[in-house]
Enzyme design. Structure first.
Site, PDB file in Angstrom:
ATOM      1  N   LEU C  68      -9.711 -15.470  49.672  1.00 39.35           N
ATOM      2  CA  LEU C  68     -10.274 -14.147  49.968  1.00 39.35           C
ATOM      3  C   LEU C  68     -11.325 -14.345  51.043  1.00 39.35           C
ATOM      4  O   LEU C  68     -12.497 -14.561  50.754  1.00 39.35           O
ATOM      5  CB  LEU C  68     -10.892 -13.530  48.711  1.00 39.35           C
ATOM      6  CG  LEU C  68      -9.959 -13.386  47.511  1.00 39.35           C
ATOM      7  CD1 LEU C  68     -10.638 -12.613  46.393  1.00 39.35           C
ATOM      8  CD2 LEU C  68      -8.669 -12.684  47.906  1.00 39.35           C
ATOM      9  N   GLU C  70     -11.327 -12.900  54.809  1.00 38.31           N
ATOM     10  CA  GLU C  70     -10.633 -12.219  55.907  1.00 38.31           C
ATOM     11  C   GLU C  70     -11.037 -12.733  57.279  1.00 38.31           C
ATOM     12  O   GLU C  70     -10.199 -12.866  58.163  1.00 38.31           O
ATOM     13  CB  GLU C  70     -10.861 -10.706  55.828  1.00 38.31           C
ATOM     14  CG  GLU C  70     -10.095 -10.012  54.706  1.00 38.31           C
ATOM     15  CD  GLU C  70     -10.808 -10.068  53.358  1.00 38.31           C
ATOM     16  OE1 GLU C  70     -11.915 -10.638  53.293  1.00 38.31           O
ATOM     17  OE2 GLU C  70     -10.258  -9.540  52.376  1.00 38.31           O
ATOM     18  N   PHE C  93      -5.885  -3.903  52.587  1.00 37.86           N
ATOM     19  CA  PHE C  93      -6.376  -2.551  52.862  1.00 37.86           C
ATOM     20  C   PHE C  93      -7.122  -2.550  54.193  1.00 37.86           C
ATOM     21  O   PHE C  93      -7.952  -3.424  54.428  1.00 37.86           O
ATOM     22  CB  PHE C  93      -7.304  -2.071  51.744  1.00 37.86           C
ATOM     23  CG  PHE C  93      -6.608  -1.899  50.426  1.00 37.86           C
ATOM     24  CD1 PHE C  93      -5.943  -0.709  50.112  1.00 37.86           C
ATOM     25  CD2 PHE C  93      -6.572  -2.921  49.501  1.00 37.86           C
ATOM     26  CE1 PHE C  93      -5.279  -0.565  48.902  1.00 37.86           C
ATOM     27  CE2 PHE C  93      -5.907  -2.777  48.288  1.00 37.86           C
ATOM     28  CZ  PHE C  93      -5.263  -1.591  47.986  1.00 37.86           C
ATOM     29  N   HIS C 139     -11.032   1.957  49.819  1.00 39.66           N
ATOM     30  CA  HIS C 139      -9.627   1.524  49.800  1.00 39.66           C
ATOM     31  C   HIS C 139      -8.691   2.650  50.234  1.00 39.66           C
ATOM     32  O   HIS C 139      -7.518   2.620  49.890  1.00 39.66           O
ATOM     33  CB  HIS C 139      -9.203   1.072  48.395  1.00 39.66           C
ATOM     34  CG  HIS C 139      -9.779  -0.229  47.950  1.00 39.66           C
ATOM     35  ND1 HIS C 139     -11.093  -0.384  47.594  1.00 39.66           N
ATOM     36  CD2 HIS C 139      -9.212  -1.457  47.798  1.00 39.66           C
ATOM     37  CE1 HIS C 139     -11.307  -1.637  47.232  1.00 39.66           C
ATOM     38  NE2 HIS C 139     -10.185  -2.309  47.352  1.00 39.66           N
TER      39      HIS C 139
END
Lengths: 363, 327, 338
Positions: C68, C70, C93, C139
Site C-alpha cells: 500500500l 501509491e 480509487f 472513495h
C-alpha cells in the site's frame, strides 16, 4: 582514587559498523537508537554505584542529539542520572574526534573510559592513551558483530565494573588487566601505528573502502591474541593455534600464494557470515619485543581489520608485539570480586527509593 | 617500481580523473557565468561532490539507469551525457539535451541511461524502482540507481521506494549524497535518524557509509553494491559523506555556514586533490600526466560555453511540440 | 453477433489480450492478484472488485501485487514505462491519486516535453471513479478535470463495455501516459463486445443518439442519465442528440461543435464538481467557437460544489439525475435569443 566525586569518560562512536561488510557479508548494523540505549544503561549503572559525573565525547552522528533528548525526558520523570557533560570540542566526524576526546579525557583525569565502538574505535582510543601515558584504563563495549577486541556484554554490567573501579571499591590490582598490542613501524618510525588484535599485511596496496575482507589478497597476520571464539581475521590464528589475551607472546601467520603451495587450507570466519578457505604456509610464536620484518614489497597494513598504511617496494615494515601496553577494566573479575566481598550488600532502607548508601560506606 | 596498487587500470584512473575534472570545470564555469547573469533560472552546482558520481558511474553501462536530483550535472557528465548539449540546455538553447525545454534541473538522456535530473526532491526513487523492475524483466543484469540528497531522504517517496525495492527484490541502489545541508538546513536538524544505514536497516536492506570525497572508497563500496544487485542480491543503500563547495543554488549567500567552513572544505576535503595525491604518491600517474587532462577539461567546457552562447534560441514553433507522442 | 459481457469483463479481456500479445505489458496494483504472501489461495481477490480476477493464472508474475504505497508503485510503473515496459498500474480509487500525484503530473506528464521529446512514457493508470457506492467523500470522486488540466497526459472515461475494451487496448498501445477512469457503477453494466481484439482511437466522441432539438454532452455514467432523459423527453416530442466524449484528453470538440451547430442548444452533463469541470470547459469552448450557432444560453448539469456525501439520500441528491438533465433541456428550449 576513591576520594571526591568519581568521574568517568565515555567515547561512543556513532559511525562504527557502517562499512562494506554490511553488504559483502551480513554484518550487523547497530542503530543509533541502540547505541544511545547502551549509553543510558551505562549511565544508570555507574550512577547507582556512586559515579556522579560523566564526560562524553560530542558527535555529529546523532548520539549526542538523541542522548540529550532522552536525558531531558528522564529528568522530567525524576529518574536519577549522573551529570553528563560533553567535552569542549568541535566534532568533525572523523577518527580525529576520538583522538581529541581521549586527549581531553586524560587531561581531565577521569578514572576510566568506556568505549562504544568496534576494534577501530578502541584502537584509536588506545593509541591516544599511549601518547598520554596516564595509564587510564578503558572498558570496551562492542557495537557490532565484527569485533575481536571489545566484548559483547550487557552494558549495565560493564558500567557496574567501571564504577566499582572508579569509586575505589575495588583496587586497581583486582579491577584492571594488562593488554598486549602490536606496533607497526615503517622506515624506522617514519610512520608508526598500533593494532590491538591484528596487524594484517595485504597485497592490495590501496585503502579503498578500508575494511579488509578479500582473503586472496592476504600475505601475513601478526596477532596479539588468537581466540577461536573471535570473529575477524584474527580467527585465522585462533583456528590454527590459540593464544589468549592474557598469555605471553602473540602469533605470526604466513599465508601461501595459493592452495596448491599451502601446507594447510584453513576454513575460518574472517568476517560475520563469511567463512573462507585461507591457504596457510606456516605460523610461529611472536615473542614480545622481537621485531618481525615484513618481506612483502609493496602492500597495505590493515590494523584491526581496516586498511590503514599503504607501503611501497623499498619501504621497511616492521611489527613488534608489546606486553603490558595498556589497561582494561576486567569486568568479569570486578563483578566476581564484588560478589565475593559482598560489596553490593547494604542495609535495608525501605523508604528510600534512591539510597545514597555509597556516600556513607566505610573507606 | 611496484606497479599499480589500485583496483583500476591506469586508463581507468585517467578516465575517472577526467570525469571528475570535467565536472569541476563545468560547475565552476557555471558559477561564474551565472554570476554574470548569462544563465536563466535555477542552477545547483555539484562541485566538491565529483568523487561520488565518478566512483559509482564508472561501474555502469548505458543499459544501467540512474535517476538524478536537482543537483544533477555531475551525474549527467559521469553517465556520459554530452557536455556540449548539457551546456546548450543550461543556456536554454536549441540543440540542448532537452532542446531548451528542461534546463539545468531536468537534463536527461535516456540513450545513456540517464532518466533525468529532477526538480522534485525524492521523485527519482520510485522511478528507479520501475527502471529496476524493467531490468529484472529483461534479465541482462542491469541495475538502476537513485540519487537522493540527505534532505530528500526524508521524502515519503524515498522511504516507500526502499520498501518496494526490498519487497520486490529489485536491482535498485539508493545513494544518499550527504553533503550536510538540505538547502540551508543542517542535516543534523532535519533528519531524525542520524544514519542512513539505520534507515536502510529499517527496511531490511544492507547499507554502507563511505567517505564520499575519496574516489577509491566510493569505487570499492559501489562496486560491491552494484555487483550484488546485478547478481540478484537485491537493493542496498550507499551513503556518501561529502561536501558542497557552493550554495544550495547559485546566488545563495550561505550565511548559514560556520566560520571558515568553506575554506576548510576546499583546502582539506577536495576530492580531486585527494585523488591526485593518491595516484601520484603511488607513482601510477604523474602530475605531468594529469595536467593535460586539466587543460583538456577546461577546453571542453570553454568550447561548450562558446557554442552555447552562439547557438540559436528556441522559437514559437518549439513552444507546442513534444507534449505528446500523438494527440 | 457479439456476446454480451459486463464492463468489468471487458476490462479483464482487454488486459488479457494485450498481455498475451505484448510481453512488455505488465500489471501492478494493490491486491490486483490478492493473497500475496499469505497461506490462503493466490488470486484471492483479482482486484478489490475482482476486475483482474483470473489473469494471474494466465500471466503469472507479470501481475504484481504492491505494498500500500501509491507513490512508490505508481512511480515505479512510470519509471518502468520510461525504460521500455508498458505497465498498467491500478490506482484502485482515483481519490488516492492525492498521495502519488507528483509522480503523475510532475513526472509522467512532463517527461516528453521536459526532456525535449526524447522520452516516451507508455503507462496506463486505471482507477475507479464516481459516486453511488455509499463510499463517501474519499472513495467517490470523479476528479477527471484535475487530469485534463495537465498537458502530457491523456484521460479516458468510457460508458459502455464495447468502448471500454477498445479504449483500454488503445490506452495500452498508446505511447503517452493515460489515466483510464472506470466508473464503478458501470462495472456490472452489460453490452455487446466482440471477442476479437480491437482498438478505438482516442479523441473521437461517439454520437450515441441523434436528435434535432438540443445537444447533450456527457461521459461515463452521465451518458446513461442522458439516455434516460432522452426517453422521457421523446414522449414530449423533444429529440436530443447525445455526444459521449469517451476521451476527455484529447477531447473531440469537432463532433460537439457540429452537433451544436445543428441543434443550437447545449446541455453539458458532468459528474465532476462544477468549477473548472469538463462541463465548464466544453461550455467555454462552445461559447468561444460557436457562439453564433447558439439559440439559447448553455446549461450545465453537475453535482453541487460539495464533497460526495455518505448518507444514501444525500448521495442520491448529489449525483446528477435524468430528471435534472431533462429539466435542463427543457430550460434551454424555453430560453432563446430574440
Amino acid at each position: 582514587m576513591g576520594e571526591g566525586p568519581a568521574t568517568i569518560g565515555i567515547i561512543a562512536n556513532p559511525v562504527s559498523a557502517r562499512d562494506i561488510r554490511r553488504v559483502v557479508a551480513n554484518a550487523s548494523n547497530l542503530q543509533i537508537a541502540d547505541r544511545v540505549n547502551i549509553v543510558l544503561r551505562v549511565l544508570t549503572a555507574v550512577h547507582s554505584l556512586g559515579v556522579n559525573r560523566v564526560l562524553m565525547m560530542p558527535d555529529r552522528g546523532g548520539i549526542r542529539a538523541m542522548l540529550s533528548r532522552h536525558l531531558g525526558r528522564e529528568r522530567n520523570l525524576h529518574h536519577q542520572f549522573p551529570a553528563v557533560e560533553f567535552l569542549d570540542m568541535e566534532p568533525i566526524s572523523t577518527v580525529d574526534d576520538t583522538f581529541q576526546a581521549a586527549r581531553l579525557l586524560q587531561a581531565s583525569g577521569v578514572a576510566a573510559i568506556v568505549v562504544l565502538g568496534g576494534d577501530g574505535t578502541h584502537r584509536a582510543v588506545v593509541r591516544e592513551l599511549m601518547n598520554g601515558d596516564t595509564g587510564i584504563p578503558i572498558a570496551g563495549l562492542s557495537t557490532g558483530t565484527n569485533n575481536a577486541f571489545p566484548e559483547m556484554r550487557e552494558s549495565t554490567l560493564t558500567g557496574m565494573a567501571v564504577a566499582l573501579h572508579a569509586t575505589g571499591m575495588i583496587a586497581p590490582e583486582y579491577a584492571l588487566a594488562p593488554n598486549k598490542l602490536i606496533e607497526v613501524s615503517i622506515n624506522e618510525g617514519q610512520r608508526h601505528d598500533i593494532a590491538l588484535v591484528d596487524a594484517v599485511i595485504s597485497h592490495e596496496r590501496h585503502i579503498g573502502a578500508r575494511a579488509l575482507w578479500k582473503t586472496e589478497s592476504l600475505h601475513s597476520l601478526y596477532l596479539t591474541f588468537a581466540d577461536p571464539e573471535a570473529i575477524g581475521l584474527s580467527a585465522i590464528g585462533g583456528m590454527l593455534q590459540p593464544v589468549g589475551r592474557r598469555d605471553p607472546g602473540g602469533l605470526a601467520v604466513h599465508l601461501a600464494d595459493d592452495g596448491a603451495s599451502a601446507g594447510v587450507l584453513l576454513r575460518a570466519p574472517i568476517a560475520p557470515g563469511m567463512l573462507r578457505d585461507v591457504p596457510i604456509a606456516h605460523w610461529e610464536p611472536m615473542p614480545a619485543g622481537q621485531a618481525f620484518t615484513v618481506p612483502l614489497q609493496g602492500g597495505v597494513v590493515a590494523l584491526d581489520g581496516e586498511r590503514e598504511m599503504p607501503f611501497d617496494a623499498g619501504d621497511r615494515v616492521r611489527v613488534t608485539l608489546r606486553e603490558n601496553a595498556f589497561s582494561t577494566v576486567d569486568v568479569a573479575r570486578c563483578l566476581h570480586t564484588a560478589a565475593h566481598m559482598g560489596l553490593l550488600r547494604h542495609p535495608s532502607q525501605p523508604h528510600r527509593r534512591h539510597p545514597s548508601w555509597q556516600a556513607t560506606r566505610s573507606p | 617500481m611496484a606497479g599499480n596498487p589500485f583496483p583500476l587500470s591506469k586508463a581507468e584512473l585517467l578516465k575517472a580523473y577526467r570525469t571528475m575534472r570535467t565536472i569541476r570545470e563545468f560547475e565552476e564555469r557555471l558559477h561564474v557565468d551565472f554570476g554574470r547573469g548569462d544563465i536563466p533560472g535555477f542552477v545547483h552546482l555539484y562541485a566538491g561532490e565529483e568523487a561520488a558520481a565518478a566512483g559509482i558511474m564508472i561501474h555502469l553501462g548505458d543499459g544501467d539507469r540512474i535517476a538524478s536530483t536537482h543537483r544533477g550535472h555531475g551525474h549527467c557528465i559521469a553517465k556520459g551525457v554530452d557536455v556540449g548539449e548539457m551546456m546548450l540546455e543550461i543556456y536554454g538553447k536549441k540543440g540542448g539535451s532537452c532542446n531548451g525545454k528542461g534546463g539545468s534541473m531536468h537534463i536527461a538522456d535516456l540513450s545513456k541511461g540517464m532518466m533525468g535530473a529532477n526538480g522534485i526532491l525524492g521523485a527519482g526513487a520510485p522511478l528507479v524502482c520501475g527502471a529496476a523492475l524493467a531490468a529484472k524483466y529483461r534479465k541482462k543484469g542491469e541495475v538502476a540507481i537513485s540519487f537522493v540528497g540527505d534532505g530528500a531522504s526524508n521524502q515519503g517517496t524515498f522511504l516507500e521506494s526502499l520498501n518496494l525495492a526490498a519487497v520486490w527484490n529489485l536491482p535498485a541502489i539508493f545513494v544518499v549524497e550527504n553533503n550536510g545541508y538540505a538547502e540551508s538546513t543542517s542535516r543534523d536538524y532535519g533528519v531524525a535518524v542520524d544514519s542512513y544505514v539505520d534507515r536502510a536497516a529499517g527496511f531490511g536492506l544492507p547499507g554502507i557509509t563511505v567517505d564520499g570525497t575519496d574516489f577509491f572508497a566510493v569505487y570499492e563500496a559501489a562496486g560491491e553494491i552494484i555487483r550484488r544487485a546485478r547478481e540478484g542480491g537485491g537493493p542496498s543503500l550507499l551513503e556518501c559523506k561529502m561536501v558542497r563547495f557552493h550554495g544550495h543554488f547559485e546566488g545563495d549567500a550561505q550565511t548559514y555556514r560556520g566560520p571558515g567552513e568553506l575554506d576548510d572544505i576546499r583546502a582539506n576535503h577536495d576530492c580531486l586533490k585527494k585523488f591526485a595525491a593518491q595516484v601520484t604518491a603511488a607513482g601510477v600517474i604523474s602530475a605531468d600526466e594529469l595536467a593535460p587532462i586539466d587543460r583538456e577539461a577546461l577546453a571542453v567546457v570553454e568550447d561548450a560555453v562558446a557554442r552555447a552562447k552562439a547557438a540559436p534560441l528556441p522559437t514559437v514553433a518549439d513552444l507546442t511540440t513534444d507534449v505528446y507522442v500523438s494527440y | 453477433m457479439a456476446r454480451k459481457i459486463s464492463m468489468k469483463q471487458a476490462i479483464n479481456e482487454a488486459l488479457d489480450q494485450e498481455m498475451a500479445r505484448d510481453p512488455s505489458v505488465i500489471c501492478m496494483g494493490e491486491d490486483i492478484v490478492g493473497g500475496a504472501g499469505g497461506e490462503g489461495e493466490r488470486d484471492a481477490w483479482g482486484g478489490v472488485l475482482g476486475v483482474t480476477k483470473g489473469l494471474y493464472a494466465k500471466h503469472g508474475d507479470r501481475l504484481m501485487d504492491t505494498p500500500l504505497s501509491e507513490s512508490a508503485y505508481i512511480g515505479a510503473a512510470i519509471g518502468a514505462a520510461a525504460c521500455g515496459m508498458r505497465p498498467v498500474a491500478e490506482l484502485m480509487f482515483i481519490d488516492f491519486m492525492g498521495v502519488c500525484f507528483d509522480q503523475i503530473f510532475n513526472q509522467a506528464a512532463k517527461f516528453k516535453y521536459m526532456f525535449g521529446g526524447k522520452a516516451e512514457t507508455p503507462v496506463v493508470i486505471r482507477a475507479m471513479v464516481g459516486a453511488g457506492f455509499r463510499a463517501a467523500a474519499q472513495h467517490s470522486q470523479m476528479l477527471t478535470p484535475l487530469f485534463t488540466h495537465i498537458p502530457g497526459i491523456k484521460v479516458v472515461c468510457p460508458s459502455t463495455p464495447y468502448d471500454t475494451k477498445g479504449l483500454l487496448i488503445q490506452a495500452i498501445r498508446d505511447n503517452d501516459p493515460v489515466i483510464f477512469c472506470e466508473h464503478k457503477n458501470l462495472y456490472g453494466f452489460e453490452g455487446e463486445v466482440p471477442e476479437a481484439s480491437y482498438a478505438i482511437p482516442f479523441g473521437e466522441a461517439n454520437v450515441v443518439r441523434d436528435g434535432r432539438d438540443a445537444t447533450v454532452v456527457a461521459y461515463g455514467l452521465m451518458v446513461h442519465r442522458a439516455l434516460e432523459a432522452a426517453a422521457s423527453l421523446a414522449k414530449e416530442g423533444i429529440e436530443i442528440e447525445i455526444v459521449d466524449l469517451r476521451t476527455l484528453s484529447p477531447i473531440d470538440m469537432d463532433t460537439v461543435l457540429d452537433s451544436v451547430t445543428k441543434t443550437g442548444r447545449l446541455v453539458c452533463v458532468d459528474e465532476a464538481n462544477p468549477r473548472c469541470s469538463i462541463a465548464a470547459d466544453v461550455s467555454a469552448q462552445v461559447a468561444m467557437r460557436a457562439f453564433g450557432a447558439l439559440k439559447a444560453g448553455i446549461e450545465m448539469v453537475t453535482p453541487p460544489h460539495v464533497p460526495v456525501p455518505f448518507s444514501p439520500p444525500l448521495e442520491d441528491l448529489y449525483i446528477p439525475s435524468a430528471a435534472q438533465v431533462a429539466a435542463a433541456v427543457r430550460k434551454t428550449l424555453k430560453g432563446g435569443r430574440h
